[in-house]
Enzyme design. Structure first.
Site, short mmCIF file in Angstrom:
data_model
loop_
_atom_site.label_atom_id
_atom_site.label_comp_id
_atom_site.label_asym_id
_atom_site.label_seq_id
_atom_site.Cartn_x
_atom_site.Cartn_y
_atom_site.Cartn_z
N VAL A 8 -1.29 6.22 4.18
CA VAL A 8 -0.20 5.88 5.35
C VAL A 8 1.11 5.52 4.66
CG1 VAL A 8 -0.13 4.29 6.89
CG2 VAL A 8 -2.13 5.46 6.64
N GLY A 9 1.00 4.48 3.49
CA GLY A 9 2.01 3.78 3.04
C GLY A 9 3.18 4.86 2.41
N GLY B 115 0.73 -1.28 0.03
CA GLY B 115 0.04 -0.01 -0.13
C GLY B 115 0.77 1.13 -0.04
N GLY C 234 -0.35 4.70 -0.86
CA GLY C 234 -1.84 5.31 -0.16
C GLY C 234 -1.43 6.37 0.73
N HIS D 246 -13.09 11.93 5.39
CA HIS D 246 -13.48 12.16 6.75
C HIS D 246 -13.72 13.48 7.31
CE1 HIS D 246 -10.94 8.12 6.99
NE2 HIS D 246 -12.41 7.98 7.21
N ASP E 118 -25.21 13.79 15.60
CA ASP E 118 -23.76 13.95 16.27
C ASP E 118 -22.82 12.62 16.10
OD1 ASP E 118 -23.38 16.61 16.78
OD2 ASP E 118 -24.11 16.27 18.67
N LYS F 29 -10.02 -6.49 10.57
CA LYS F 29 -8.91 -5.82 11.25
C LYS F 29 -8.58 -6.79 12.83
CE LYS F 29 -7.78 -2.43 8.63
NZ LYS F 29 -6.45 -2.59 7.91
N ARG G 11 -13.16 14.50 19.21
CA ARG G 11 -12.48 13.52 18.52
C ARG G 11 -10.84 13.57 18.42
NH1 ARG G 11 -16.53 11.44 18.43
NH2 ARG G 11 -17.73 10.49 16.80
N LEU H 124 -6.73 9.65 11.24
CA LEU H 124 -5.33 10.38 10.86
C LEU H 124 -5.79 11.52 9.65
CD1 LEU H 124 -3.41 7.05 9.43
CD2 LEU H 124 -3.06 8.44 11.61
N SER I 68 -6.96 -0.11 13.00
CA SER I 68 -7.76 1.11 13.19
C SER I 68 -8.64 1.05 14.46
CB SER I 68 -8.75 1.58 11.97
OG SER I 68 -10.07 1.72 12.41
N SER I 69 -8.68 2.28 15.00
CA SER I 69 -9.48 2.21 16.39
C SER I 69 -10.90 1.75 16.35
CB SER I 69 -9.20 3.73 16.94
OG SER I 69 -10.12 4.40 16.29
N CYS I 70 -11.29 1.57 15.11
CA CYS I 70 -12.78 0.75 15.08
C CYS I 70 -12.96 -0.76 15.47
CB CYS I 70 -13.40 1.19 13.69
SG CYS I 70 -12.64 0.09 12.62
N TYR J 47 -15.38 -4.28 8.50
CA TYR J 47 -14.09 -3.81 8.78
C TYR J 47 -13.27 -4.13 9.87
CZ TYR J 47 -10.17 -0.38 7.50
OH TYR J 47 -9.06 0.28 7.27
N1 LIG Z 1 -6.83 7.15 6.93
C1 LIG Z 1 -6.91 6.91 8.17
O1 LIG Z 1 -7.84 8.09 8.74
C2 LIG Z 1 -6.77 5.80 8.79
C3 LIG Z 1 -6.98 5.76 10.32
C4 LIG Z 1 -6.37 4.70 10.90
C5 LIG Z 1 -5.96 3.53 10.42
N2 LIG Z 1 -5.96 3.53 8.97
C6 LIG Z 1 -5.35 2.50 8.30
O2 LIG Z 1 -4.11 2.71 7.63
C7 LIG Z 1 -4.11 1.76 6.60
C8 LIG Z 1 -4.06 2.56 5.27
O3 LIG Z 1 -4.96 3.25 5.24
P1 LIG Z 1 -4.91 4.60 4.10
O4 LIG Z 1 -5.49 5.67 4.61
O5 LIG Z 1 -3.60 4.99 3.72
O6 LIG Z 1 -5.58 4.09 2.92
P2 LIG Z 1 -5.39 4.43 1.10
O7 LIG Z 1 -4.65 5.85 1.30
O8 LIG Z 1 -6.67 4.17 0.52
O9 LIG Z 1 -4.43 3.53 0.81
C9 LIG Z 1 -4.68 1.88 0.85
C10 LIG Z 1 -3.57 1.45 -0.23
O10 LIG Z 1 -3.91 0.09 -0.27
C11 LIG Z 1 -3.78 -0.40 -1.49
N3 LIG Z 1 -4.66 -1.47 -1.74
C12 LIG Z 1 -5.88 -1.50 -1.55
N4 LIG Z 1 -6.41 -2.81 -2.08
C13 LIG Z 1 -5.61 -3.39 -2.83
C14 LIG Z 1 -5.34 -4.59 -3.39
N5 LIG Z 1 -6.30 -5.62 -3.58
N6 LIG Z 1 -4.22 -5.05 -3.73
C15 LIG Z 1 -2.95 -4.12 -3.47
N7 LIG Z 1 -3.17 -3.07 -2.74
C16 LIG Z 1 -4.26 -2.71 -2.52
C17 LIG Z 1 -3.86 0.53 -2.53
O11 LIG Z 1 -3.27 0.48 -3.42
P3 LIG Z 1 -3.52 1.17 -4.77
O12 LIG Z 1 -3.55 2.75 -4.65
O13 LIG Z 1 -2.08 0.58 -5.97
O14 LIG Z 1 -4.81 0.64 -5.36
C18 LIG Z 1 -3.48 1.67 -1.44
O15 LIG Z 1 -2.13 2.04 -1.83
C19 LIG Z 1 -5.34 0.77 6.64
O16 LIG Z 1 -5.28 -0.33 7.13
C20 LIG Z 1 -6.37 1.75 7.38
O17 LIG Z 1 -7.27 1.07 8.25
C21 LIG Z 1 -6.26 4.65 8.17
#
Ligand SMILES: NC(=O)c1ccc[n+]([C@@H]2O[C@H](COP(=O)([O-])OP(=O)(O)OC[C@H]3O[C@@H](n4cnc5c(N)ncnc54)[C@H](OP(=O)(O)O)[C@@H]3O)[C@@H](O)[C@H]2O)c1
Length: 318
Positions: free
Chosen positions: A17-18, A12, A15, A181, A271, A142, A211, A168, A109-111, A138
């Site tokens: 986070v990644g 990822g 994305g 969000h 709310d 997790k 929050r 985040l 995630s905190s959920c 979801y």
């Molecule tokens: N954003 C928040 O507020 C938040 C809060 C708490 C926890 N998190 C956790 O952080 C993690 C990442 O979240 P994010 O916000 O960075 O999400 P994101 O921006 O949507 O990124 C998700 C990544 O997952 C990859 N992905 C999805 N389906 C895939 C598949 N079938 N095969 C290969 N790669 C796949 C996507 O790759 P492509 O772009 O190449 O499709 C993308 O790079 C998640 O586990 C999430 O639960 C996020």
């Protein structure tokens, strides 16, 4: 032993986070990072993932790949949220174990915590009562990832851990009003209202819920900390340990964006949960704390938004 040239697979990595994790690792001298897009490698496909691991044999895997979405998407497609996320993480975890990966960091995630758990949420509240129904699928996926890493720790003695971040925000967030969000949605709303001549901004609810918000670069530092240290336990919350009311958040974002119009609170709209705050004492006791203040973090996020807003619109139209 992990070293600066250990092969690290960041799943990822494009994305929100990644990419923050990738940049932070690179800035800290890790020179052997690998990543693939979902088009190149669909992590739901078991044999493709096995082939990738057989060819690359990463020493470390960071799992930042997931099917993520808002309440509507979670409610409409619970089957896909459960199965896609379980497939992605199961394939990554099983191949990591099979191909000798030393360290696995699973991001959740905190959920995962029960809907009615006491606040602030401690790691020990996991599986003590029912989940919030709107994102149960979801959360279940997790939780099974957290448990798989825990069982590998106890059964095989490997350093597989789980980090649970709070809400985040930051660069590469989702600013689309239909799916974003609360924090990035407010940035978009105040910005669009400002450029249209300081029109009023309508926000949902009373503004009273509280929050917690963590900058994604702070999360990336927590992942780095977990990479460079062998943490004694399997599950850690990652947050700032303090929260802000939605009303105060709106006033702060309005000030940063420079919107000079009215804020209208649509109190007919729900709310949501009154409070959602993580207890971050476990990570703090080990020596990690978040550094980026909310005001500073929102300023840099708004700057990133301004530099990328036209591209974001093009992606949406395209
Ligand atoms: N954003 C928040 O507020 C938040 C809060 C708490 C926890 N998190 C956790 O952080 C993690 C990442 O979240 P994010 O916000 O960075 O999400 P994101 O921006 O949507 O990124 C998700 C990544 O997952 C990859 N992905 C999805 N389906 C895939 C598949 N079938 N095969 C290969 N790669 C796949 C996507 O790759 P492509 O772009 O190449 O499709 C993308 O790079 C998640 O586990 C999430 O639960 C996020």
């Amino acid at each position: 032993m992990i070293s600066k040239d250990s092969k690290i697979f960041i799943a990822g990595h494009k994305g929100m986070v990644g990419s923050a994790v990738w940049n932070t690792f690179e800035e800290n001298g890790y020179s052997n990072l690998i990543g693939t897009s979902s088009k190149e490698l669909d992590l739901r496909n078991q044999s493709s993932v096995e082939n990738f691991f057989s060819a690359n044999k990463p020493a470390v895997v960071i799992d930042a790949a997931a099917r993520v979405g808002g309440i509507m998407a979670n409610k409409t497609y619970p089957y896909q949220f459960l199965m896609d996320n379980m497939s992605i993480q199961n394939n990554l975890i099983a191949s990591s174990l099979a191909y000798g990966c030393e360290k696995f960091i699973f991001l959740g995630s905190s959920c995962i915590y029960p809907k009615l758990a006491p606040q602030p949420l401690k790691e020990s509240y996991l599986l003590t009562s029912a989940l919030e129904p709107s994102n149960e699928a979801y959360a279940l996926a997790k939780i099974s990832g957290v448990k798989a890493c825990e069982y590998i720790r106890t059964q095989f003695g490997k350093d597989y851990i789980s980090l649970m971040p709070t809400n985040l925000y930051g660069e590469r967030d989702n600013f689309d009003l239909e799916t974003s969000h609360v924090l990035p949605a407010m940035i978009t709303k105040f910005h669009e209202a400002k450029i249209k001549g300081n029109l009023p901004v309508i926000l949902w609810g009373t503004g009273s819920p509280k929050r917690e918000f963590l900058h994604v670069q702070d999360l990336a530092k927590a992942v780095l900390f977990s990479l460079e240290n062998t943490l004694p336990d399997n599950l850690y919350n990652v947050g700032v340990g303090e929260d802000i009311s939605i009303l105060d958040l709106a006033n702060l974002i309005q000030k940063i964006v420079g919107h000079q119009g009215e804020i209208i609170w649509d109190t007919d709209k729900p709310d949501g949960t009154p409070r959602k705050l993580l207890d971050v004492s476990k990570m703090k006791d080990l020596g990690w704390t978040a550094k980026i203040q909310l005001e500073e973090g929102i300023q840099s996020t708004y700057q990133w938004y301004l530099e990328n807003v036209e591209d974001l619109k093009r992606v949406k139209i395209g």
